[in-house]
Enzyme design. Structure first.
Site, mmCIF file in Angstrom:
data_model
loop_
_atom_site.group_PDB
_atom_site.id
_atom_site.type_symbol
_atom_site.label_atom_id
_atom_site.label_comp_id
_atom_site.label_asym_id
_atom_site.label_seq_id
_atom_site.Cartn_x
_atom_site.Cartn_y
_atom_site.Cartn_z
ATOM 1 N N ASP A 87 15.261 37.605 -6.345
ATOM 2 C CA ASP A 87 15.118 37.176 -7.767
ATOM 3 C C ASP A 87 14.225 35.968 -7.599
ATOM 4 O O ASP A 87 14.469 34.843 -8.049
ATOM 5 C CB ASP A 87 16.450 36.659 -8.245
ATOM 6 C CG ASP A 87 17.100 35.767 -7.198
ATOM 7 O OD1 ASP A 87 16.744 35.459 -6.200
ATOM 8 O OD2 ASP A 87 18.084 34.852 -7.601
ATOM 9 N N ASP B 209 2.266 7.183 -11.173
ATOM 10 C CA ASP B 209 1.374 6.792 -9.798
ATOM 11 C C ASP B 209 1.753 7.760 -8.632
ATOM 12 O O ASP B 209 0.459 8.258 -8.147
ATOM 13 C CB ASP B 209 1.874 5.245 -9.596
ATOM 14 C CG ASP B 209 1.283 4.929 -8.270
ATOM 15 O OD1 ASP B 209 -0.198 5.110 -8.215
ATOM 16 O OD2 ASP B 209 1.722 4.370 -7.343
ATOM 17 N N GLU C 191 -2.241 -5.594 -6.543
ATOM 18 C CA GLU C 191 -2.024 -4.967 -5.214
ATOM 19 C C GLU C 191 -3.245 -5.017 -4.396
ATOM 20 O O GLU C 191 -3.566 -5.121 -3.370
ATOM 21 C CB GLU C 191 -1.113 -3.775 -5.029
ATOM 22 C CG GLU C 191 -1.138 -3.070 -3.780
ATOM 23 C CD GLU C 191 -0.244 -1.659 -4.109
ATOM 24 O OE1 GLU C 191 -0.928 -0.708 -3.597
ATOM 25 O OE2 GLU C 191 0.838 -1.855 -4.747
ATOM 26 N N ASP C 192 -4.443 -4.501 -5.218
ATOM 27 C CA ASP C 192 -5.700 -4.295 -4.601
ATOM 28 C C ASP C 192 -6.734 -5.531 -4.920
ATOM 29 O O ASP C 192 -7.910 -5.434 -4.457
ATOM 30 C CB ASP C 192 -6.262 -3.059 -5.132
ATOM 31 C CG ASP C 192 -5.288 -1.903 -4.712
ATOM 32 O OD1 ASP C 192 -4.998 -1.802 -3.634
ATOM 33 O OD2 ASP C 192 -5.232 -0.692 -5.690
ATOM 34 N N HIS D 112 -1.331 -1.225 -13.069
ATOM 35 C CA HIS D 112 -0.432 -1.426 -12.140
ATOM 36 C C HIS D 112 -0.991 -1.813 -10.493
ATOM 37 O O HIS D 112 -0.105 -2.123 -9.825
ATOM 38 C CB HIS D 112 0.364 0.123 -11.887
ATOM 39 C CG HIS D 112 -0.194 1.118 -11.433
ATOM 40 N ND1 HIS D 112 -1.164 1.796 -11.871
ATOM 41 C CD2 HIS D 112 -0.178 1.718 -10.165
ATOM 42 C CE1 HIS D 112 -1.669 2.696 -11.191
ATOM 43 N NE2 HIS D 112 -1.309 2.579 -9.896
ATOM 44 N N HIS E 291 -7.915 6.213 -11.168
ATOM 45 C CA HIS E 291 -6.580 6.453 -10.902
ATOM 46 C C HIS E 291 -5.744 5.862 -11.801
ATOM 47 O O HIS E 291 -4.866 6.587 -12.422
ATOM 48 C CB HIS E 291 -6.411 5.912 -9.416
ATOM 49 C CG HIS E 291 -4.811 5.780 -9.123
ATOM 50 N ND1 HIS E 291 -4.006 6.964 -8.881
ATOM 51 C CD2 HIS E 291 -4.026 4.712 -8.960
ATOM 52 C CE1 HIS E 291 -2.688 6.441 -8.653
ATOM 53 N NE2 HIS E 291 -2.705 4.983 -8.706
#
Length: 717
Positions: free
Chosen positions: A265, A145, A77-78, A73, A49
């Site tokens: 169209d 992301d 967080e992880d 990034h 990722h």
């Protein structure tokens, strides 16, 4: 294809030769170490990722700081063991600022006043947007992301996909648009559409798939014709062709209230040339070859969009009658349209060149103002939504849910959007805790509350107030059902009366099969449908009753193409018989007027002038509007009463002169009344008995030429 870090570095070097390759490698290794052993929902190593995010940033021509932030990034967080200070120590303040900005807030935080009611999702989004104002690279990393997450959304638990998709449609795709990132915005919308509205996505997709075989051939033929235009003009360029994005087609269906079959169209062409002069020359060549559709030309070169988008747009009718859209732009304009601010990226400090500052930074300054006027993260996010959709209205339910409507929408649209029953039982509305009429237009930021009652029911006036297709359709359906119910009651009453007069037992007729024969003869499915036809006035109760008597009053021959004379008013009804007709009292049509018939409950066919104001209200059900004409062979001595009004000077003999004209024209005066205002202007009201429209016009013309007559006109109602 899983991206590799060496491919990312190679791409970065292609547009930024001074890129620090060692820095990018170091960030990759740091991310790999931090995410070691972690897996995504898909089962892939988590490192896939951040590398994919870095690759997307490279496509946006981002600088080293943004690429490094993309690789890192998710590290904080992880990995709760990696503090922000570690990122700051290893990669500097700017990278740490971006990583912190895109890191989610996991717990509720106090709102203004100290109340712990802040949604983590809203607080995270506010932090992200406000950090974007300081450094535009923040939103680039977040958009990359989000795009990779949307590309792999199938791996997410099914129940979480719609929410993620809706958030992307409501927030991130519009931000991409405001920053001019057209390519990224389109892909975000397409992916989100599939998960946020699966039924609508499947419907549009299937409908276009059925046209695809024909479309592919047409695309190639049209592309060849456009290349010929370039060749004839001796202009170097490229022609691209495509089927329009599904989401853009869906939005058109929603906006115009049409179905997929009515979208013609859906094919678009793009011509890329070297100069602005070439753009306008190609436009002239296309308009010389094909007929342009009026009102569909947009010059975004002379007047760019708010996100700095520039291009010429025109829609034309191609050789086989197929409408197509053509965009004409230079290569530079195309780069800006695809990558927005990235086309002018300055590789230091996350800043833009002067060319993009006016369009992008002006919007970011508005975002700063939102922060100052918002008391909470929730309010800030809702204000941001409003700002992202300037052409739509965003309002709140009492529970804080946000709902969007087209401009001009009213509380009725809101009520039906909540639930059909809420709409049907609506008896009132409050906007921002104040009682308001149901026709009150909604404005962005309103809090709307609907009051209901089991005894509440829709009114025909609601059709003038509602604007959304859903509300209008539900109101019409309810009114039609009530009209039919009442028509059945009236029809049954009328038929019972005729059957009693002719001593017919309707129950016996049904049991003997005579009723079934009648139903077949008049082409209706059952007795209720027969009663409704009588109640509407489409069938005469007397004629139907006589048909129950075996051998009596056989049905009249079918109406000829010229129509059949109706019973009552001197008109011809196209393709139908047995209509009871009357002339409308509201507009008082006379022979020679353009007229139309409306099937009115219990009154049969009521004939109105086509310009009657009431017809706009009555045509909510087009099935009850019937073409009619004046009967040519009607009695020439028939008289129509017509009211007319005169404005005159106050002079002696005025009324005598008017009555003399009327008498000489062989018209009859049914009523006359005159007054004089304080300003000395006379007003005369006449009701005349005249033969037809030409007779009336003759009288009006002669009166208008009298000395002292200022104005004369037929009273419309």
């Amino acid at each position: 294809m899983i991206p590799r870090i060496d491919h990312v570095i190679e791409k970065v070097k292609s547009y930024n030769p001074s890129s620090d390759e060692k820095l990018l490698q170091r960030a990759y290794l740091y991310s790999a170490f931090a995410h070691e052993g972690q897996l995504r929902y898909s089962g892939e190593p988590y490192l896939v990722h951040p590398v994919a995010v870095a690759a997307l940033l490279a496509e946006l021509r981002a600088d080293d700081t943004a690429i490094v932030a993309g690789l890192l990034h998710d590290v904080i967080e992880d990995n709760h063991g990696v503090p922000l200070s570690a990122i700051q120590n290893h990669f500097g303040d700017e990278v740490a600022h971006i990583v912190d900005a895109v890191t989610k807030i996991e717990e509720k935080v106090p709102s203004a006043g100290g109340a712990p009611e802040e949604s983590p999702q809203w607080a995270t989004l506010r932090k992200l947007i406000l950090a974007m104002v300081d450094d535009i690279r923040v939103i680039l990393v977040k958009l990359a992301d989000r795009l990779h997450n949307m590309r792999t959304l199938d791996a997410l638990p099914k129940d979480r996909r719609p929410e993620k998709a809706r958030e992307t449609l409501e927030i991130y795709a519009p931000i991409a648009y405001r920053l001019g990132l057209g390519k990224l915005k389109n892909e975000l919308e397409e992916l989100s559409f599939r998960y946020a509205m699966p039924a609508e996505y499947a419907s549009v997709s299937q409908a276009l798939q059925e046209k695809r075989t024909y479309s592919e051939d047409f695309l190639e033929d049209t592309r060849s014709n456009l290349l010929k235009v370039l060749k004839d003009l001796k202009i170097k360029g490229e022609v691209q062709s495509r089927i329009k994005h599904l989401y853009s087609i869906y939005k058109k269906l929603e906006r115009q209230g049409i179905n997929v079959e009515e979208v013609y169209d859906y094919m678009a062409f793009r011509i890329l040339v070297n100069s602005v002069r070439d753009c306008y020359a190609v436009l002239g060549g296309i308009h010389s070859m094909w007929k342009p559709i009026p009102g569909r030309f947009k010059d975004y070169i002379a007047i760019p969009k708010e996100n700095h988008y520039r291009s010429l747009h025109t829609s034309v009718i191609a050789s086989n009658g197929q409408p197509i859209e053509v965009q004409i732009r230079t290569w530079q304009m195309h780069a800006e349209a695809e990558n927005g601010l990235a086309a002018h990226w300055r590789y230091k400090e996350g800043r833009l060149t002067k060319e993009d500052e006016d369009s992008t930074m002006a919007w970011l300054r508005q975002v700063m103002e939102l922060r100052q006027s918002s008391n909470s993260a929730g309010e800030f996010v809702q204000n941001l939504r409003i700002d992202l959709y300037p052409n739509e209205v965003y309002v709140f339910t009492p529970k804080g849910k946000v709902m969007s409507f087209p401009r001009g929408a009213t509380p009725l649209d809101f009520a039906y959007a909540i639930h059909t029953e809420v709409g049907q039982q609506c008896i009132g509305a409050k906007i921002n805790n104040k009682l308001v009429p149901l026709k009150t237009p909604l404005t962005s930021g309103d809090m709307v509350e609907i009051m209901t009652s089991p005894s509440g029911k829709p009114s025909r006036d609601w059709l003038k107030y509602a604007v959304t297709g859903r509300a209008l359709n539900k109101i019409k359906a309810w009114l039609n059902a009530q009209e039919k119910k009442r028509a059945v009651e009236i029809g049954k009453s009328l038929l019972d009366r005729e059957c009693k007069r002719l001593k017919i037992n309707l129950k016996d007729a049904q049991e003997s099969g005579a009723a079934a024969d009648v139903l077949k003869k008049v082409s209706v499915s059952d007795m209720d449908a027969l009663m409704a036809e009588i109640g509407y006035g489409k069938l005469s109760a007397r004629t139907v009753a006589r048909r129950f008597l075996s051998g009596e009053d056989s049905p009249p021959p079918p109406a000829q193409e010229t129509g059949m004379r109706a019973e009552g008013a001197p008109v011809v009804v196209r393709g139908a018989t047995d209509f009871l007709t009357t002339l409308a009292k509201c507009c008082k049509p006379i022979r020679g007027d353009d007229i139309v018939g409306f099937i009115s409950r219990g009154k049969g066919l009521v004939v109105h002038r086509t310009d009657c104001p009431n017809m706009k209200r009555l045509t909510y059900n087009p099935d009850r509007v019937i073409p009619v004409t004046w009967e040519l062979s009607s009695d020439s001595n028939s008289i129509h009463e017509v009211p007319i009004v005169l404005r005159t000077e106050d002079r002696p003999g005025m009324v005598a002169a008017i009555t003399h004209v009327v008498t000489e024209s062989k018209a009859r005066i049914r009523h006359i009344d005159g007054t004089v205002s304080s300003s000395g202007e006379g007003r005369v009201k006449l009701t005349l008995g005249i033969r037809d429209r030409s007779h009336l016009n003759q009288i009006l013309s002669q009166i208008a030429h009298l000395d002292g007559v200022l104005e004369v006109f037929r009273k419309s109602r």
